[in-house]
Design a protein around this motif. Structure first.
Motif, PDB file in Angstrom:
ATOM      1  N   PHE A 226      -9.295   0.710  -2.779  1.00 28.98           N
ATOM      2  CA  PHE A 226      -8.136  -0.150  -2.552  1.00 28.98           C
ATOM      3  C   PHE A 226      -6.871   0.678  -2.363  1.00 28.98           C
ATOM      4  CE2 PHE A 226      -4.504  -2.666  -3.798  1.00 28.98           C
ATOM      5  CZ  PHE A 226      -4.744  -3.894  -3.208  1.00 28.98           C
ATOM      6  N   ASN A 227      -6.621   1.597  -3.302  1.00 28.79           N
ATOM      7  CA  ASN A 227      -5.391   2.383  -3.201  1.00 28.79           C
ATOM      8  C   ASN A 227      -5.421   3.351  -2.020  1.00 28.79           C
ATOM      9  OD1 ASN A 227      -4.196   1.112  -5.306  1.00 28.79           O
ATOM     10  ND2 ASN A 227      -4.231   2.832  -6.724  1.00 28.79           N
ATOM     11  N   TYR A 228      -6.613   3.828  -1.674  1.00 29.29           N
ATOM     12  CA  TYR A 228      -6.727   4.712  -0.507  1.00 29.29           C
ATOM     13  C   TYR A 228      -6.392   3.942   0.774  1.00 29.29           C
ATOM     14  CZ  TYR A 228      -8.841   8.016   2.813  1.00 29.29           C
ATOM     15  OH  TYR A 228      -9.059   8.892   3.862  1.00 29.29           O
ATOM     16  N   ILE A 229      -6.920   2.709   0.888  1.00 30.25           N
ATOM     17  CA  ILE A 229      -6.595   1.863   2.052  1.00 30.25           C
ATOM     18  C   ILE A 229      -5.097   1.598   2.104  1.00 30.25           C
ATOM     19  CG2 ILE A 229      -6.905  -0.428   3.072  1.00 30.25           C
ATOM     20  CD1 ILE A 229      -9.770  -0.392   1.848  1.00 30.25           C
ATOM     21  N   LEU A 230      -4.518   1.320   0.937  1.00 28.90           N
ATOM     22  CA  LEU A 230      -3.078   1.062   0.861  1.00 28.90           C
ATOM     23  C   LEU A 230      -2.285   2.285   1.314  1.00 28.90           C
ATOM     24  CD1 LEU A 230      -1.125  -1.184  -0.024  1.00 28.90           C
ATOM     25  CD2 LEU A 230      -1.113  -0.162  -2.305  1.00 28.90           C
ATOM     26  N   CYS A 231      -2.749   3.474   0.923  1.00 24.50           N
ATOM     27  CA  CYS A 231      -2.085   4.715   1.321  1.00 24.50           C
ATOM     28  C   CYS A 231      -2.209   4.938   2.829  1.00 24.50           C
ATOM     29  CB  CYS A 231      -2.700   5.889   0.554  1.00 24.50           C
ATOM     30  SG  CYS A 231      -1.735   7.416   0.640  1.00 24.50           S
ATOM     31  N   LEU A 232      -3.386   4.666   3.380  1.00 27.12           N
ATOM     32  CA  LEU A 232      -3.586   4.788   4.827  1.00 27.12           C
ATOM     33  C   LEU A 232      -2.656   3.837   5.581  1.00 27.12           C
ATOM     34  CD1 LEU A 232      -7.491   4.969   4.920  1.00 27.12           C
ATOM     35  CD2 LEU A 232      -5.928   6.823   5.568  1.00 27.12           C
ATOM     36  N   LYS A 233      -2.468   2.657   5.026  1.00 24.28           N
ATOM     37  CA  LYS A 233      -1.556   1.689   5.637  1.00 24.28           C
ATOM     38  C   LYS A 233      -0.123   2.232   5.659  1.00 24.28           C
ATOM     39  CE  LYS A 233       0.678  -2.720   4.876  1.00 24.28           C
ATOM     40  NZ  LYS A 233       1.014  -3.726   3.861  1.00 24.28           N
ATOM     41  N   HIS A 234       0.289   2.873   4.560  1.00 20.75           N
ATOM     42  CA  HIS A 234       1.652   3.400   4.462  1.00 20.75           C
ATOM     43  C   HIS A 234       1.934   4.445   5.547  1.00 20.75           C
ATOM     44  CE1 HIS A 234       3.354   1.411   1.038  1.00 20.75           C
ATOM     45  NE2 HIS A 234       2.327   1.703   0.253  1.00 20.75           N
ATOM     46  N   VAL A 235       0.899   5.212   5.936  1.00 17.01           N
ATOM     47  CA  VAL A 235       1.105   6.251   6.958  1.00 17.01           C
ATOM     48  C   VAL A 235       0.668   5.757   8.338  1.00 17.01           C
ATOM     49  CG1 VAL A 235       0.979   8.153   5.331  1.00 17.01           C
ATOM     50  CG2 VAL A 235      -1.121   7.355   6.432  1.00 17.01           C
ATOM     51  N   ASN A 236       0.445   4.437   8.436  1.00 15.30           N
ATOM     52  CA  ASN A 236       0.145   3.776   9.708  1.00 15.30           C
ATOM     53  C   ASN A 236      -1.202   4.182  10.306  1.00 15.30           C
ATOM     54  OD1 ASN A 236       1.102   1.759  11.438  1.00 15.30           O
ATOM     55  ND2 ASN A 236       1.739   3.260  12.973  1.00 15.30           N
ATOM     56  N   LEU A 237      -2.141   4.581   9.462  1.00 12.47           N
ATOM     57  CA  LEU A 237      -3.503   4.855   9.939  1.00 12.47           C
ATOM     58  C   LEU A 237      -4.320   3.567   9.791  1.00 12.47           C
ATOM     59  CD1 LEU A 237      -4.060   8.412   8.402  1.00 12.47           C
ATOM     60  CD2 LEU A 237      -3.684   7.844  10.821  1.00 12.47           C
ATOM     61  N   ILE A 238      -3.909   2.567  10.574  1.00 11.79           N
ATOM     62  CA  ILE A 238      -4.440   1.206  10.414  1.00 11.79           C
ATOM     63  C   ILE A 238      -5.929   1.135  10.763  1.00 11.79           C
ATOM     64  CG2 ILE A 238      -4.176  -1.206  11.091  1.00 11.79           C
ATOM     65  CD1 ILE A 238      -1.821  -0.051   9.481  1.00 11.79           C
ATOM     66  N   ASP A 239      -6.328   1.790  11.848  1.00 17.30           N
ATOM     67  CA  ASP A 239      -7.743   1.735  12.251  1.00 17.30           C
ATOM     68  C   ASP A 239      -8.652   2.305  11.165  1.00 17.30           C
ATOM     69  OD1 ASP A 239      -7.020   0.579  14.615  1.00 17.30           O
ATOM     70  OD2 ASP A 239      -7.151   2.420  15.808  1.00 17.30           O
ATOM     71  N   LYS A 240      -8.230   3.453  10.600  1.00 20.92           N
ATOM     72  CA  LYS A 240      -9.036   4.081   9.545  1.00 20.92           C
ATOM     73  C   LYS A 240      -9.082   3.200   8.306  1.00 20.92           C
ATOM     74  CE  LYS A 240      -9.736   8.585   7.329  1.00 20.92           C
ATOM     75  NZ  LYS A 240      -9.232   9.975   7.218  1.00 20.92           N
ATOM     76  N   ALA A 241      -7.929   2.591   7.972  1.00 23.27           N
ATOM     77  CA  ALA A 241      -7.877   1.692   6.818  1.00 23.27           C
ATOM     78  C   ALA A 241      -8.785   0.486   7.023  1.00 23.27           C
ATOM     79  CB  ALA A 241      -6.436   1.233   6.594  1.00 23.27           C
ATOM     80  N   THR A 242      -8.756  -0.086   8.216  1.00 25.20           N
ATOM     81  CA  THR A 242      -9.574  -1.265   8.520  1.00 25.20           C
ATOM     82  C   THR A 242     -11.061  -0.924   8.505  1.00 25.20           C
ATOM     83  OG1 THR A 242      -7.762  -2.113   9.890  1.00 25.20           O
ATOM     84  CG2 THR A 242      -9.914  -3.134  10.184  1.00 25.20           C
ATOM     85  N   GLU A 243     -11.393   0.266   8.996  1.00 24.38           N
ATOM     86  CA  GLU A 243     -12.791   0.718   9.003  1.00 24.38           C
ATOM     87  C   GLU A 243     -13.324   0.839   7.576  1.00 24.38           C
ATOM     88  OE1 GLU A 243     -15.272   4.711  10.326  1.00 24.38           O
ATOM     89  OE2 GLU A 243     -13.345   4.297  11.274  1.00 24.38           O
ATOM     90  N   LEU A 244     -12.533   1.447   6.674  1.00 23.83           N
ATOM     91  CA  LEU A 244     -12.954   1.566   5.279  1.00 23.83           C
ATOM     92  C   LEU A 244     -13.059   0.185   4.630  1.00 23.83           C
ATOM     93  CD1 LEU A 244     -13.614   3.154   2.740  1.00 23.83           C
ATOM     94  CD2 LEU A 244     -11.159   3.476   2.361  1.00 23.83           C
ATOM     95  N   LEU A 245     -12.106  -0.680   4.926  1.00 26.28           N
ATOM     96  CA  LEU A 245     -12.126  -2.036   4.380  1.00 26.28           C
ATOM     97  C   LEU A 245     -13.422  -2.746   4.755  1.00 26.28           C
ATOM     98  CD1 LEU A 245     -10.559  -4.362   2.953  1.00 26.28           C
ATOM     99  CD2 LEU A 245      -9.684  -4.978   5.219  1.00 26.28           C
ATOM    100  N   ALA A 246     -13.829  -2.616   6.002  1.00 27.25           N
ATOM    101  CA  ALA A 246     -15.058  -3.272   6.475  1.00 27.25           C
ATOM    102  C   ALA A 246     -16.277  -2.780   5.703  1.00 27.25           C
ATOM    103  CB  ALA A 246     -15.240  -3.012   7.969  1.00 27.25           C
ATOM    104  N   ARG A 247     -16.256  -1.494   5.303  1.00 21.95           N
ATOM    105  CA  ARG A 247     -17.405  -0.931   4.595  1.00 21.95           C
ATOM    106  C   ARG A 247     -17.530  -1.441   3.158  1.00 21.95           C
ATOM    107  NH1 ARG A 247     -15.965   4.251   6.875  1.00 21.95           N
ATOM    108  NH2 ARG A 247     -15.389   5.026   4.806  1.00 21.95           N
ATOM    109  N   VAL A 248     -16.403  -1.796   2.548  1.00 26.04           N
ATOM    110  CA  VAL A 248     -16.451  -2.177   1.131  1.00 26.04           C
ATOM    111  C   VAL A 248     -16.530  -3.682   0.909  1.00 26.04           C
ATOM    112  CG1 VAL A 248     -15.142  -0.115   0.513  1.00 26.04           C
ATOM    113  CG2 VAL A 248     -13.925  -2.278   0.795  1.00 26.04           C
TER     114      VAL A 248
END
Length: 608
Positions: A74-96
């Motif tokens: 959760f916090n890693y996705i939130l951190c990715l969002k803060h640096v605008n790495l939205i695709d990577k954040a969404t990809e991880l979200l889909a996995r969990v």
């Protein structure tokens, strides 16, 4: 102190907001050994301190040790969002998603995080894992359906919530928005009026005025605008609505005056430049070209406003017969929207369209509409094929009322035809015809002898219409392919018309629509009438008489004076239908023969 004691101190400092002390203590542990708790704690502190460059690799180290840890993810996705790495954040979200427990303690924060990433399908998938849906999650689920344009599911959910919370402002507000988006004004307006009773502020009066304009209730729109406080007289939203109202009333001077005031506030306001393009004199047209011409070479904007201004610029060039410049503006606008659709994975899919149309033809429709009288007239065809012109012409009959482009038919049939087994459709339509017609009538909110509906894409549902409506007639509009393609390409359409920003896609959409309409004409020859736009324009009296005869309606020559009435029409054809029928656009595409070559080549292959 041992490691556990240091970790306890670090966590206490962290919880009390002493981030620097916590960071130092966590770091001391990480320097000595690999501790998942220290790595996660240090990563979280760094994120809270907005040191994202340090936080990201720490989260990655923690996840490498414990990849199934939902709190770390959760916090890693939130951190990715803060640096605008939205695709990577969404990809991880889909996995969990499948690992998230079915209780609101985990569901709620993950669903809110998914929604903040604009990952609306993931938001829905997460919330649907929940065994006990809270009102907050129910609203978030609705907002996700709304963001995806899935109005049917949004409305269904909201009506369920409305039964539980009949006076909940947020529920009523979202339901009113959904009905407005689907042009269901008979239900949207009472809800907005209820909202104003609950909260009679400027914002709601402005929204109410906007809805009244869409519903063609001009006097009510004026009334709502007059309820807005006087200190909002120069508010740009208010000015835009007053400009639209003047435009729909065909009050050129007033519309231009409001446009001028709007441009003083916002030099890129598209509605103002549209008004200048439509009503402005030569001097104002020159100013338009001067102000907007830089958009072709310098603008990298992908906003609706920017694209609309490019279309307006292109039409201004057309008036000057500068067709090369005009098409450059059209290309720039369409490429912008096409890129946006591709990025959102909403681009036109020929295979999906072909599959849908083949399925529509495969249903066994039992024709019900065989009465000689006409109660419902559906004008269908591709957008820009002449539906607005025919709508205005038929509306001259004193017994006829037009609902313009209503979503009533798609709301009645689309989900049903998509999900019901093919073998059951024919019998279901026959057995439930009265109920389906009543649903449509409730949607449009009109009970009249003759109702005219000109939603172009209802050509998909001709079979279903004629299997349920006892006295319906269909008018299928046809237009010369190149003229039609140009008229589509030089207008901005919403994302539903994803074909409209790409010439080969337009070719496919037009060809497939024609094939489907050919099928309906063959299967229902007595109830379906093909009308060619060019024939109507070149011989209006003759063609109109034939059309009225088909509908069993009396014809009067004065009906051709429809353009003298300042009746609003909420389509791109708004200005054209206020002029006498003329052939100025017949063959106009020859000015762009070279530019339309991708369309022509694709269409010729598809048609043969």
């Amino acid at each position: 102190m041992n490691i556990n004691q240091i970790l306890n101190q670090a966590e206490q400092a962290h919880q009390s907001g002493q981030l620097e002390q916590a960071s130092t203590l966590y770091q001391s542990i990480v320097n000595q050994q690999t501790s998942i708790d220290a790595l996660y704690g240090l990563a979280t502190v760094k994120m809270q301190q907005q040191d994202f460059a340090s936080a990201l690799p720490l989260f990655e180290r923690a996840l490498a040790i414990e990849p199934s840890a939902l709190d770390i993810s959760f916090n890693y996705i939130l951190c990715l969002k803060h640096v605008n790495l939205i695709d990577k954040a969404t990809e991880l979200l889909a996995r969990v998603i499948q690992s998230i427990p079915s209780n609101s303690d985990f569901i709620a924060p993950y669903a809110q995080l998914a929604f903040s990433l604009n990952a609306y399908k993931h938001t829905i998938a997460i919330i649907e894992r929940n065994t006990q849906e809270t009102p907050q999650l129910a609203i978030l689920l609705v907002q996700s359906h709304m963001a995806l344009g899935d109005w049917t599911n949004a409305i269904t959910r909201l009506n369920q919530l409305k039964k539980q919370f009949p006076n909940n402002y947020e529920v009523l507000n979202n339901l009113a928005i959904c009905y407005g988006k689907t042009l269901n004004f008979s239900l949207a307006i009472p809800l907005f009026e209820q909202l104003i009773m609950l909260k009679p502020d400027n914002d709601n009066y402005i929204r109410m005025a906007d809805l009244y304009l869409l519903a063609q209730q001009k006097e009510n729109a004026e009334f709502a605008l007059n309820k807005v406080s006087s200190d909002m007289a120069n508010n740009i939203q208010v000015l835009i609505l007053r400009c639209k109202l003047a435009r729909l009333n065909h009050n050129k001077e007033q519309a231009l005056a409001f446009a001028s005031r709007i441009l003083e506030i916002s030099s890129n306001a598209s509605i103002a430049w549209q008004v200048v393009g439509e009503f402005g004199d030569d001097k104002q047209q020159s100013l338009l070209v001067e102000q907007l011409s830089s958009l072709i070479d310098t603008s990298n904007e992908t906003s609706f406003e920017s694209r609309q201004n490019l279309y307006t610029l292109g039409k201004a060039y057309e008036k000057r017969q500068q067709f090369k410049n005009a098409f450059q503006a059209f290309i720039k606008a369409n490429e912008s929207q096409r890129k946006e659709l591709i990025d959102a994975q909403k681009q036109y899919s020929p295979s999906v369209v072909q599959q849908e149309y083949e399925q529509l033809k495969a249903f066994k429709y039992v024709e019900k509409s065989q009465l000689e009288t006409t109660n419902n007239v559906f004008i269908v065809g591709m957008p820009r094929s002449g539906t607005t012109l025919v709508n205005r012409l038929l509306s001259q009959n004193p017994g006829a009322i037009s609902v313009n482009e209503s979503n009533g038919i798609s709301a009645t049939f689309e989900q049903l035809l998509q999900h019901m087994p093919q073998a059951e459709v024919g019998n279901y339509l026959k057995a439930n015809a009265n109920e389906l017609v009543e649903n449509y009538q409730k949607f449009i909110g009109i009970d009249n002898n003759i109702v005219i509906d000109k939603m172009p894409h209802n050509f998909r549902f001709v079979g279903a219409i004629l299997a349920t409506f006892p006295a319906a007639k269909i008018i299928q509009m046809r237009r010369a392919p190149q003229d039609l393609a140009l008229s589509i390409y030089c207008q901005q359409f919403n994302d539903y018309h994803s074909y409209a920003c790409d010439l080969p896609s337009i070719a496919h959409a037009v060809a497939e629509a024609n094939k489907l309409m050919d099928y309906w004409k063959k299967v229902f020859p007595k109830q379906v009438y093909d009308l060619d736009y060019q024939n109507l324009v070149e011989a209006p009296t003759e063609q109109a008489k034939l059309l009225f005869d088909f509908l069993n309606l009396p014809w009067q020559q004065e009906y051709l004076n429809f353009y003298k009435q300042a009746v609003p029409s909420f389509t791109f054809s708004e200005v054209q239908v206020r002029k006498p029928i003329n052939r100025s656009k017949i063959g106009f595409s020859t000015n762009y023969s070279l530019q339309l070559k991708p369309f022509t080549e694709a269409y010729n292959k598809l048609s043969t």
